[in-house]
Motif scaffolding. Structure first.
Motif, mmCIF file in Angstrom:
data_model
loop_
_atom_site.group_PDB
_atom_site.id
_atom_site.type_symbol
_atom_site.label_atom_id
_atom_site.label_comp_id
_atom_site.label_asym_id
_atom_site.label_seq_id
_atom_site.Cartn_x
_atom_site.Cartn_y
_atom_site.Cartn_z
ATOM 1 N N PHE A 133 0.854 -1.190 0.000
ATOM 2 C CA PHE A 133 0.000 0.000 0.000
ATOM 3 C C PHE A 133 0.890 1.240 0.000
ATOM 4 C CE2 PHE A 133 -2.734 -3.323 1.293
ATOM 5 C CZ PHE A 133 -4.031 -2.948 0.976
ATOM 6 N N VAL A 134 0.621 2.144 -0.944
ATOM 7 C CA VAL A 134 1.468 3.322 -1.153
ATOM 8 C C VAL A 134 0.626 4.580 -0.927
ATOM 9 C CG1 VAL A 134 2.892 4.565 -2.807
ATOM 10 C CG2 VAL A 134 2.874 2.065 -2.810
ATOM 11 N N PRO A 135 1.052 5.485 -0.037
ATOM 12 C CA PRO A 135 0.265 6.689 0.226
ATOM 13 C C PRO A 135 0.382 7.723 -0.880
ATOM 14 C CG PRO A 135 2.271 6.758 1.496
ATOM 15 C CD PRO A 135 2.242 5.411 0.818
ATOM 16 N N GLN A 136 -0.449 8.717 -0.798
ATOM 17 C CA GLN A 136 -0.416 9.824 -1.744
ATOM 18 C C GLN A 136 0.928 10.549 -1.658
ATOM 19 O OE1 GLN A 136 -3.567 12.571 -0.978
ATOM 20 N NE2 GLN A 136 -3.284 13.727 -2.850
ATOM 21 N N GLY A 137 1.443 10.964 -2.802
ATOM 22 C CA GLY A 137 2.667 11.751 -2.829
ATOM 23 C C GLY A 137 3.910 10.974 -3.179
ATOM 24 N N VAL A 138 3.846 9.637 -3.191
ATOM 25 C CA VAL A 138 5.005 8.850 -3.591
ATOM 26 C C VAL A 138 5.158 8.935 -5.102
ATOM 27 C CG1 VAL A 138 6.007 6.528 -3.654
ATOM 28 C CG2 VAL A 138 4.800 7.318 -1.608
ATOM 29 N N HIS A 139 6.383 9.165 -5.550
ATOM 30 C CA HIS A 139 6.623 9.387 -6.972
ATOM 31 C C HIS A 139 6.247 8.150 -7.798
ATOM 32 C CE1 HIS A 139 8.726 10.418 -10.697
ATOM 33 N NE2 HIS A 139 8.815 11.652 -10.230
ATOM 34 N N PRO A 140 5.671 8.333 -8.987
ATOM 35 C CA PRO A 140 5.284 7.183 -9.821
ATOM 36 C C PRO A 140 6.428 6.222 -10.112
ATOM 37 C CG PRO A 140 4.275 9.181 -10.672
ATOM 38 C CD PRO A 140 5.213 9.615 -9.580
ATOM 39 N N ARG A 141 7.665 6.730 -10.214
ATOM 40 C CA ARG A 141 8.782 5.823 -10.478
ATOM 41 C C ARG A 141 9.056 4.921 -9.279
ATOM 42 N NH1 ARG A 141 11.383 10.261 -12.991
ATOM 43 N NH2 ARG A 141 13.123 10.306 -11.520
ATOM 44 N N ALA A 142 8.840 5.439 -8.076
ATOM 45 C CA ALA A 142 8.994 4.602 -6.889
ATOM 46 C C ALA A 142 7.916 3.527 -6.844
ATOM 47 C CB ALA A 142 8.944 5.461 -5.629
ATOM 48 N N VAL A 143 6.690 3.897 -7.217
ATOM 49 C CA VAL A 143 5.599 2.926 -7.288
ATOM 50 C C VAL A 143 5.910 1.864 -8.338
ATOM 51 C CG1 VAL A 143 3.145 2.619 -7.750
ATOM 52 C CG2 VAL A 143 3.935 4.640 -6.506
ATOM 53 N N ALA A 144 6.420 2.299 -9.482
ATOM 54 C CA ALA A 144 6.753 1.355 -10.555
ATOM 55 C C ALA A 144 7.861 0.388 -10.123
ATOM 56 C CB ALA A 144 7.173 2.117 -11.810
ATOM 57 N N ALA A 145 8.808 0.861 -9.330
ATOM 58 C CA ALA A 145 9.891 -0.002 -8.865
ATOM 59 C C ALA A 145 9.358 -1.106 -7.957
ATOM 60 C CB ALA A 145 10.947 0.820 -8.131
ATOM 61 N N ILE A 146 8.357 -0.786 -7.145
ATOM 62 C CA ILE A 146 7.738 -1.809 -6.299
ATOM 63 C C ILE A 146 6.981 -2.819 -7.160
ATOM 64 C CG2 ILE A 146 6.042 -2.219 -4.473
ATOM 65 C CD1 ILE A 146 6.703 0.643 -3.467
ATOM 66 N N ALA A 147 6.219 -2.325 -8.116
ATOM 67 C CA ALA A 147 5.471 -3.211 -9.000
ATOM 68 C C ALA A 147 6.401 -4.107 -9.813
ATOM 69 C CB ALA A 147 4.587 -2.387 -9.935
ATOM 70 N N ALA A 148 7.579 -3.616 -10.147
ATOM 71 C CA ALA A 148 8.537 -4.407 -10.912
ATOM 72 C C ALA A 148 9.055 -5.617 -10.134
ATOM 73 C CB ALA A 148 9.716 -3.532 -11.345
ATOM 74 N N GLU A 149 8.871 -5.590 -8.809
ATOM 75 C CA GLU A 149 9.238 -6.745 -7.981
ATOM 76 C C GLU A 149 8.111 -7.769 -7.919
ATOM 77 O OE1 GLU A 149 12.169 -7.118 -6.940
ATOM 78 O OE2 GLU A 149 13.033 -5.105 -6.996
ATOM 79 N N GLN A 150 7.125 -7.630 -8.812
ATOM 80 C CA GLN A 150 5.981 -8.534 -8.944
ATOM 81 C C GLN A 150 5.021 -8.436 -7.768
ATOM 82 O OE1 GLN A 150 7.485 -12.492 -9.846
ATOM 83 N NE2 GLN A 150 8.944 -11.679 -11.353
ATOM 84 N N ALA A 151 4.997 -7.275 -7.120
ATOM 85 C CA ALA A 151 4.076 -7.051 -6.014
ATOM 86 C C ALA A 151 2.765 -6.458 -6.519
ATOM 87 C CB ALA A 151 4.702 -6.102 -5.000
ATOM 88 N N GLN A 152 1.678 -6.754 -5.821
ATOM 89 C CA GLN A 152 0.425 -6.037 -6.016
ATOM 90 C C GLN A 152 0.548 -4.698 -5.311
ATOM 91 O OE1 GLN A 152 -3.025 -8.030 -4.411
ATOM 92 N NE2 GLN A 152 -4.359 -6.245 -4.704
ATOM 93 N N VAL A 153 0.248 -3.621 -6.007
ATOM 94 C CA VAL A 153 0.383 -2.283 -5.437
ATOM 95 C C VAL A 153 -0.991 -1.623 -5.371
ATOM 96 C CG1 VAL A 153 1.404 -0.001 -5.683
ATOM 97 C CG2 VAL A 153 2.740 -2.032 -6.303
ATOM 98 N N THR A 154 -1.329 -1.107 -4.193
ATOM 99 C CA THR A 154 -2.561 -0.337 -4.005
ATOM 100 C C THR A 154 -2.177 1.082 -3.620
ATOM 101 O OG1 THR A 154 -3.843 -2.268 -3.294
ATOM 102 C CG2 THR A 154 -4.679 -0.090 -2.670
ATOM 103 N N GLU A 155 -2.562 2.038 -4.464
ATOM 104 C CA GLU A 155 -2.270 3.441 -4.175
ATOM 105 C C GLU A 155 -3.406 4.038 -3.349
ATOM 106 O OE1 GLU A 155 -0.323 5.777 -7.284
ATOM 107 O OE2 GLU A 155 -0.494 4.004 -8.593
ATOM 108 N N VAL A 156 -3.029 4.688 -2.249
ATOM 109 C CA VAL A 156 -3.991 5.195 -1.268
ATOM 110 C C VAL A 156 -4.106 6.711 -1.410
ATOM 111 C CG1 VAL A 156 -4.474 5.422 1.206
ATOM 112 C CG2 VAL A 156 -3.423 3.316 0.314
ATOM 113 N N PRO A 157 -5.325 7.251 -1.559
ATOM 114 C CA PRO A 157 -5.487 8.710 -1.670
ATOM 115 C C PRO A 157 -5.467 9.379 -0.302
ATOM 116 C CG PRO A 157 -7.611 7.651 -1.856
ATOM 117 C CD PRO A 157 -6.597 6.538 -1.738
ATOM 118 N N GLY A 158 -4.383 9.180 0.423
ATOM 119 C CA GLY A 158 -4.259 9.722 1.769
ATOM 120 C C GLY A 158 -2.826 9.600 2.241
ATOM 121 N N PRO A 159 -2.535 9.985 3.494
ATOM 122 C CA PRO A 159 -1.163 9.989 4.001
ATOM 123 C C PRO A 159 -0.683 8.595 4.394
ATOM 124 C CG PRO A 159 -2.654 10.743 5.707
ATOM 125 C CD PRO A 159 -3.484 10.565 4.464
ATOM 126 N N TYR A 160 0.568 8.549 4.842
ATOM 127 C CA TYR A 160 1.209 7.287 5.220
ATOM 128 C C TYR A 160 0.411 6.539 6.285
ATOM 129 C CZ TYR A 160 4.694 4.186 7.365
ATOM 130 O OH TYR A 160 5.344 3.106 7.899
#
Length: 378
Positions: A133-160
């Motif tokens: 789970f990734v909070p609002q404000g994390v850069h898309p490239r950081a999110v993509a790096a997590i997804a590249a590890e074959q993880a399911q990623v859920t982006e959260v429209p809120g803080p950490y």
């Protein structure tokens, strides 16, 4: 002796500063010795560099400044893999010993970037699943790096803190385990293992300073803190030793998310409303419940710095050959803030620094870990 809190005026801004004169007498039990042995057994393990930077020592008026460079740790651009690998190892071993059904589990976590990627990488290497789970404000490239590890990623429209809440709820599913690097009442064992994993970093510093001819250890260690888990590991390492070897310990946070500093000022753990900061991995609003006693007892001082100071520190470290993102460079920014401006001599004395002192700055991430870094070549 009482704690001291200051909001020191300078021509440019107010310095948020806390100091605890009795911190070097506080004691705790050490981390388990087997953590280092575990990491040493991993196929891609090697100690990260401890780089001597004489220009910084001259600037800061101390004997030597070393930077612990975590820009490449177990194949990732941040120190977080130390905690994730040890905690997942302990978690899976415990499940096996308790007779859990064989087969993959889902390792669930919330992250501002580095921890989630470390959990996802560990899961992939061990044939497990990961849900991050990734909070609002994390850069898309950081999110993509997590997804590249074959993880399911859920982006959260809120803080950490909201991402942590949702991750904890998702981990209640069958064959799911929460591997979170912050603790709260009722959830403390796995975060404790994560903190234990970070002890390898401190053990390496001991060995590397000894090779450099500094057997007595550092006089000060500056550590960036978010929820305080790395800070807890550092305090545990240095406050479980004889008093004559106890260095000063300085925590550094973004002004936009200074939950540890505010808690120290008030004398109890509190949550703060976080803002935007390029120090994304430190953008946390609530101290970890297991970190708090160590931080309150064992930190000599705490300071909060603006983004501009962290950006400048990252650029200066890059010029000296050290890849450091804004979170990692916060250690240098914080020490600079402590040793300059109004009452700098008082703060220097409180930290026990003199022209012979040895300082260690923990640079917790490289530029590749944080796309917001102003010196990111990408």
């Amino acid at each position: 002796m009482t704690d001291h809190v200051a909001r020191n005026a300078s021509p440019l801004r107010t310095l948020a500063w806390y100091e605890r004169p009795s911190a070097r007498t506080w004691r705790c039990a050490p981390a388990p010795a087997e953590v280092r042995s575990f990491h040493s057994s991993l196929p891609d393990y090697s100690p990260t560099p401890l780089t001597d930077l004489p220009p910084l020592a001259a600037e800061l008026g101390v004997g030597r400044v070393f930077v612990k460079d975590e820009s490449s740790r177990l194949g990732l651009p941040a120190f977080k893999a130390l905690g994730a690998s040890w905690a997942v190892h302990r978690t899976l071993a415990e499940r096996a010993s308790n007779g859990a059904e064989p087969g993959p589990v889902t390792l669930v976590t919330a992250t501002d970037g580095n921890h989630g990627r470390a959990v996802a990488r560990t899961a992939r290497l061990l044939g497990q699943r990961a849900h991050v789970f990734v909070p609002q404000g994390v850069h898309p490239r950081a999110v993509a790096a997590i997804a590249a590890e074959q993880a399911q990623v859920t982006e959260v429209p809120g803080p950490y803190d909201e991402a942590v809440r949702l991750a904890a709820r998702a981990a209640a599913a069958p064959d799911a385990v929460l591997v979170q690097d912050t603790a709260w009442p009722g959830y403390e064992r796995i975060p404790g293992w994560i903190v234990e994993g970070y002890s390898t970093l401190c053990a390496e510093i001991d060995e590397q300073l000894a090779v450099a001819g500094i057997a007595q250890g550092p006089g000060l260690v500056a550590v960036p803190v978010g929820v305080g888990s790395l800070g807890q590991a550092v305090v545990t390492h240095y406050r479980s030793r004889p008093s004559e070897r106890a260095p000063a310990l300085l925590s550094v946070e973004p002004e936009a998310a200074a939950c540890v500093l505010e808690s120290l000022v008030l004398g109890e753990p509190v949550s703060v409303t976080t803002g935007e900061t390029i120090m994304a991995g430190l953008n946390c609003g609530t101290p970890s419940s297991i970190a708090w006693p160590c931080l309150h007892g064992g930190l000599d001082a705490a300071v909060a710095v603006p983004d501009a100071d962290s950006a400048r520190a990252a650029a200066d470290l890059a010029a000296l050959g050290v890849s450091s993102g804004p979170c990692g460079a916060a250690a240098l920014a914080g020490l600079r803030a402590a040793l300059t401006g109004v009452d700098a001599d008082v703060r220097r004395a409180a930290l026990g620094l003199d022209p012979r002192s040895v300082v260690v700055l923990l640079s917790t991430e490289g530029t590749a870990a944080n796309p917001h870094s102003p010196v990111d070549p990408c």
